[in-house]
Design an enzyme around this catalytic site. Structure first.
Site, short mmCIF file in Angstrom:
data_model
loop_
_atom_site.label_atom_id
_atom_site.label_comp_id
_atom_site.label_asym_id
_atom_site.label_seq_id
_atom_site.Cartn_x
_atom_site.Cartn_y
_atom_site.Cartn_z
N GLU A 1 36.21 50.39 56.47
CA GLU A 1 35.56 49.25 57.26
C GLU A 1 35.65 50.11 58.80
OE1 GLU A 1 38.53 46.12 57.77
OE2 GLU A 1 37.10 44.88 58.92
N ASP B 1 37.06 36.42 56.95
CA ASP B 1 37.79 35.68 57.72
C ASP B 1 36.89 34.34 58.40
OD1 ASP B 1 40.78 36.94 57.90
OD2 ASP B 1 39.22 38.42 58.25
N1 HPA Z 1 40.36 44.03 57.56
C1 HPA Z 1 41.53 44.24 57.46
N2 HPA Z 1 42.58 43.31 57.69
C2 HPA Z 1 42.14 42.26 57.62
C3 HPA Z 1 40.82 41.66 57.55
C4 HPA Z 1 39.82 42.58 57.61
O1 HPA Z 1 38.78 42.46 57.85
N3 HPA Z 1 40.91 40.44 57.72
C5 HPA Z 1 42.15 40.09 57.63
N4 HPA Z 1 42.85 41.01 57.60
ZN ZN Z 2 39.20 41.48 54.61
#
Ligand code: HPA
Ligand code: ZN
Length: 339
Positions: A195, A274
């Site tokens: 990510e 989220d």
């Molecule tokens: N990345 C990492 N941790 C998280 C995320 C995310 O997109 N959403 C909620 N906790």
């Molecule tokens: Zn996530």
């Protein structure tokens, strides 16, 4: 549900990230928790993020409103009700027990409320849902091991483990032992990787943690050898486009790597991550992609099929869901051909 609403499985959603500001305010009032404002719109205005950490800071702070089993039930039920309207037939839902334990909330309360919501939603909404327990990577491997140990009495209430929170500086290699233990317990394994972290994090998640799916994984495209491995093994990637835009993992939706990922033959699924923070649920994510990239019905059907293929479901159940996708596609094609 409109005719455009595809039947899908949502495989990457954090239940804590579904806390809409209206429920946030209601729970704050119920539990006498202080908020910067009690106006849901004003609170939503504060959601302007520059990266993952800027989001996590607000997200963790808001979770102080979750105190009782009823709070967790209301949170779970609100998500499942909205998800059902978004076409979700199967949800594999992340939760972060360490956040709640740090807030003084026992596991019994968290599992009690969430599991009851999942059970009721199965009956009232006909939605199939299970929980995936996530470890917070910023708390490290020893804390993750202690959390898994503490969750053993609740093994019948979750189907797998995941890894989330701040990525860079907390590589998968810190969590080898806890993932090995989860595997020995017969649990599924997934992890956020690629990510904000680079392709090396995706390699580690595959090689050291033995994950069955990668959450996000968008930076995998930077490494052609990794793309080949993901394609060859058809490792699902749970991609969350509106999240990626909000957290600036991609400069814009138009610059999102989804088309390149599909063109590379990767097994991509679309999720909301989220949704209370990133501007939409899974249907909103799909609609945004369709608008941005002009995806046709066949391409949308591929995304819907991928979500069920990647789900932790028995084959017979997957086939039933895949048949529903085919039916939906045929109905849309009939509609557009005017037949
Ligand atoms: N990345 C990492 N941790 C998280 C995320 C995310 O997109 N959403 C909620 N906790
Ligand atoms: Zn996530």
């Amino acid at each position: 549900m409109t005719v455009a609403t595809w039947p899908v499985a949502e495989l990457h959603v954090h239940i804590e990230g579904t806390l809409e500001t209206e429920l946030l305010v209601a729970l704050a009032r119920r539990n006498n928790v202080e908020l910067p404002s009690y106006d849901p719109d004003a609170l939503r205005e504060l959601y302007r993020f520059t990266d993952l950490q800027s989001f996590l800071d607000i997200y963790y702070a808001n979770l102080a409103v979750l105190r009782t089993e009823a709070d967790f039930y209301d949170l779970g039920m609100a998500y499942l009700t909205r998800a059902s309207a978004a076409g979700v037939r199967r949800a594999e839902i992340f939760f972060d027990p360490q956040t709640h334990l740090a807030n003084g909330i026992p596991l019994d309360v968290v599992f009690g409320g969430l599991s009851r919501a999942l059970g009721d939603a199965r009956v009232t909404l006909g939605i199939s849902a299970d929980l995936i327990l996530c470890f917070l990577r910023h708390l490290g491997g020893a804390a993750a091991l202690a959390t898994l140990d503490a969750a053993i009495p609740y093994l019948d209430q979750f189907i797998g483990v995941g890894l989330d929170s701040a990525e860079v500086g907390f590589p998968p290699s810190l969590f080898t032992e806890v993932f090995a233990r989860a595997e020995a317990l017969g649990l599924h394994r997934v992890a956020h990787a690629g990510e904000e972290g680079g392709p090396d994090y995706v390699h580690e998640a595959l090689d050291l943690l033995g994950v069955e799916r990668v959450d996000h994984g968008i930076r995998a495209l930077e490494d052609p050898r990794l793309v080949e491995i993901l394609r060859e093994r058809q490792i699902p990637l749970t991609v969350c486009p509106l999240s990626n835009v909000c957290l600036r993992a991609t400069p814009s939706l138009g610059a999102h790597p989804l088309p390149a990922m599909l063109a590379a033959g990767l097994l991509v699924t679309i999720s909301s991550d989220d949704p209370a923070y990133f501007g939409g649920y899974v249907d909103d994510n799909l609609t945004a992609l369709q608008g941005e990239f002009g995806l046709d019905h066949e391409q949308m059907a591929t995304l819907a099929r991928n979500s069920f293929r990647a789900a932790f479901l028995p084959e017979a159940e997957k086939r039933r869901h895949l048949a529903a996708v085919d039916e939906h596609l045929e109905a849309l094609l009939r509609l557009t051909s005017g037949a």
